[in-house]
Design a protein around this motif. Structure first.
Motif, PDB file in Angstrom:
ATOM      1  N   ASN A 358       0.807  -1.219   0.000  1.00 45.71           N
ATOM      2  CA  ASN A 358       0.000   0.000   0.000  1.00 45.71           C
ATOM      3  C   ASN A 358       0.844   1.275   0.000  1.00 45.71           C
ATOM      4  O   ASN A 358       0.357   2.340   0.369  1.00 45.71           O
ATOM      5  CB  ASN A 358      -0.936   0.020   1.208  1.00 45.71           C
ATOM      6  N   HIS A 401       8.148   3.045   6.456  1.00 47.61           N
ATOM      7  CA  HIS A 401       6.881   3.609   5.976  1.00 47.61           C
ATOM      8  C   HIS A 401       6.105   2.518   5.234  1.00 47.61           C
ATOM      9  O   HIS A 401       6.445   2.166   4.097  1.00 47.61           O
ATOM     10  CB  HIS A 401       7.150   4.810   5.067  1.00 47.61           C
ATOM     11  N   ASP A 403       2.824   2.585   4.383  1.00 48.79           N
ATOM     12  CA  ASP A 403       1.824   3.112   3.450  1.00 48.79           C
ATOM     13  C   ASP A 403       2.054   4.609   3.288  1.00 48.79           C
ATOM     14  O   ASP A 403       3.073   5.149   3.722  1.00 48.79           O
ATOM     15  CB  ASP A 403       0.396   2.812   3.933  1.00 48.79           C
ATOM     16  N   GLN A 404       1.099   5.293   2.679  1.00 44.87           N
ATOM     17  CA  GLN A 404       1.252   6.717   2.397  1.00 44.87           C
ATOM     18  C   GLN A 404       0.715   7.613   3.504  1.00 44.87           C
ATOM     19  O   GLN A 404       0.705   8.835   3.363  1.00 44.87           O
ATOM     20  CB  GLN A 404       0.533   7.049   1.086  1.00 44.87           C
ATOM     21  N   SER A 405       0.288   7.036   4.626  1.00 50.18           N
ATOM     22  CA  SER A 405      -0.299   7.834   5.704  1.00 50.18           C
ATOM     23  C   SER A 405       0.746   8.550   6.549  1.00 50.18           C
ATOM     24  O   SER A 405       0.420   9.450   7.310  1.00 50.18           O
ATOM     25  CB  SER A 405      -1.149   6.941   6.609  1.00 50.18           C
ATOM     26  N   ASP A 407       2.344   7.035   8.870  1.00 48.98           N
ATOM     27  CA  ASP A 407       2.505   6.187  10.045  1.00 48.98           C
ATOM     28  C   ASP A 407       3.478   5.066   9.705  1.00 48.98           C
ATOM     29  O   ASP A 407       3.550   4.612   8.564  1.00 48.98           O
ATOM     30  CB  ASP A 407       1.149   5.615  10.455  1.00 48.98           C
TER      31      ASP A 407
END
Length: 509
Positions: A358, A401, A403-405, A407
């Protein structure tokens, strides 16, 4: 009779004590202290065996009357304490803090500097300090007299204390004893800084040798390394723009341009793990470390990094003299950056690990056939107190990392949590549960056997028969002296984990 070091040590309020500077890394300070055993004959290191990356690390130099406190996550010096004034010759702007054998009331006493000496001859007038009542049945409390960046603790008769008293008259009276300790910290006053001592961003550099020198003379220090997946890493630096490392593309010259020459170049060949590579390549053995479909197994050379010294199967460490010339590099070597906290494996390009599902990043493409050497693996060292390679490198902090959030997982995250998150991320990656279980069983790694204290690793017993980790250490967090850790693999990542769950080393490949 106490014998003091005759060499004067200069006090720098808010900055340091002699060469010991606030903000310096534990690796830097401990390395310098150990290099002068005649000056620092005794070294005591205290840390939490269960939470070594969360709680402060304390370095005591009892023969010198000093105690140094470092934060756990970043291992940077936050507090310098002088606990015995008779063991160190302190000087502030050419004025002795304690003159040996002098008992003049206006100067000092053998126990420590008097309030009058501190107030009249050293640091001058001050705002009222803070009184701390005795916590036991003692008749003395503690009065903390604070200046910007430095504070003194004076024992004070509890019966004499009153909020209405003039603190100058009170501390000048017979009710107050000479100072028992001095603290150096970053902040305007001790009451203002004590609650955020270990959390505020340090101002000084991690490498004390660069304090007060031009930034152009030294490579910018690394704050954190962001692992983006697909062989991409973003290096966050203190004062310079971020630097991107692409495994299989970044060259040794790129590393030197961004981080300076390595501290050493290391070439090592350990034939004992070749059986794991050969067996995994057949596709019928579960020893592979979760490679992408169609890729042969390749254990990412954790035993070849600088956490091990020379053995019969090794070439000696060589300190670089002509690294700018690529023809001078041995094939498949390590660039050891001890002061940056990582090693880079230099080899011919290989396909990096896959992208996180993701992350929005595409999987890497196979490299073209070339004779150009590139960075194919990066080994990030945790410098965890109690680990076998402790103090070989300064601590390297990282974030994965997923995903792109924004978090992600950090270098301080316990491995149980890391494992759970990564299992969820890669849940659809394996063809069945049996393959998933077989690729995530740990390999036991021992760094403690051999002819030398830092010998090459030994693999013990292959892969464990269960993925359940269970109790990882005794009450003291130790493993009986063998230096054993466990290796856990996920696509593109290899974790070396201590028995307390701390990640001692992360290999990105």
């Amino acid at each position: 009779m106490t014998v003091r070091n005759s060499a004067p040590v200069q006090i720098f309020p808010g900055k340091g004590l002699g060469f010991i500077t606030l903000g310096a890394s534990l690796h830097n300070i401990l390395t310098r202290v150990k290099s002068h055993p005649h000056v620092y004959p005794a070294i005591d290191l205290s840390y939490s065996s269960t939470e070594p990356l969360c709680k402060p690390v304390v370095l005591q130099l009892p023969s010198n009357g000093l105690r140094l406190r470092f934060d756990g996550p970043d291992q940077r010096l936050r507090l310098i304490e002088v606990l015995d004034f008779s063991r160190v010759n302190l000087v502030y702007k050419s004025q002795d803090v304690l003159k040996n054998g002098k008992t003049d009331e206006l100067a000092t006493s053998p126990q420590g500097p008097s309030f009058r000496h501190v107030y009249n001859r050293l640091f001058g007038p001050s705002y009222p300090g803070e009184y701390v009542p005795p916590s036991d049945r003692s008749s003395y409390g503690t009065y903390v007299l604070s200046y910007p960046g430095v504070a003194f603790s004076f024992p004070l008769q509890h019966s004499a204390w009153s909020d209405q008293c003039d603190f100058v008259a009170l501390l000048s009276s017979s009710a107050a004893l000479p100072a028992t300790s001095m603290s150096i910290f970053q902040g305007s006053s001790w009451p203002e800084i004590r609650m955020k001592l270990f959390t505020q961003p340090p101002q000084g550099p991690r490498f004390s040798a660069v304090a007060g020198k031009s930034r152009d003379s030294f490579a910018d220090e690394i704050e954190e390394i962001h692992i983006l997946g697909a062989g991409k890493l973003e290096v966050i630096r203190r004062a310079s723009p971020p630097l991107l490392i692409n495994l299989g593309e970044t060259t040794p010259q790129d590393l030197i341009a961004g981080f300076g020459p390595p501290d050493a170049i290391y070439r090592k060949h350990d034939r004992r793990i070749s059986i794991h590579r050969a067996t995994g390549a057949s596709g019928g053995d579960p020893l592979h470390m979760s490679p992408p479909p169609g890729r042969a197994m390749d254990i990412p050379d954790t035993d070849h990094s600088s956490s091990n010294s020379v053995t019969d199967d090794s070439d000696e460490e060589t300190f670089p003299s002509n690294i700018g010339d690529p023809t001078s590099l041995p094939t498949e070597c390590f660039f050891n950056y001890f002061h940056h906290g990582f090693d880079a494996f230099i080899s011919y390009p290989t396909t990096a690990g896959p992208a996180f599902p993701n992350s929005g990043i595409s999987d890497p493409t196979p490299p073209l056939s070339t004779s150009q050497l590139t960075v194919t693996k990066l080994i990030l060292h945790g410098n965890v107190p109690g680990s076998y390679p402790f103090n070989r490198h300064r601590r390297s902090r990282w974030m994965i990392h997923l995903d792109q959030s924004g978090d992600g997982l950090t270098s301080e995250t316990p491995y149980d949590e890391i494992s759970g998150r990564l299992r969820d991320v890669w849940k659809g990656y394996y063809s069945n549960q049996s393959e998933e279980r077989s690729t995530q069983r740990p390999m036991v790694l021992n760094r403690g056997w051999g002819d030398s204290p830092e010998s090459s690793v030994e693999f013990l017993g292959g892969w464990e028969e269960t993925t359940a980790r269970g109790p990882r250490a005794g009450p003291d967090g130790q493993d009986g002296g063998l230096g054993n850790t466990e290796l856990f693999g996920f696509p593109g990542l290899l974790f070396e984990v201590l028995k307390n769950g701390a990640v001692s080393c992360l290999t990105v490949y």
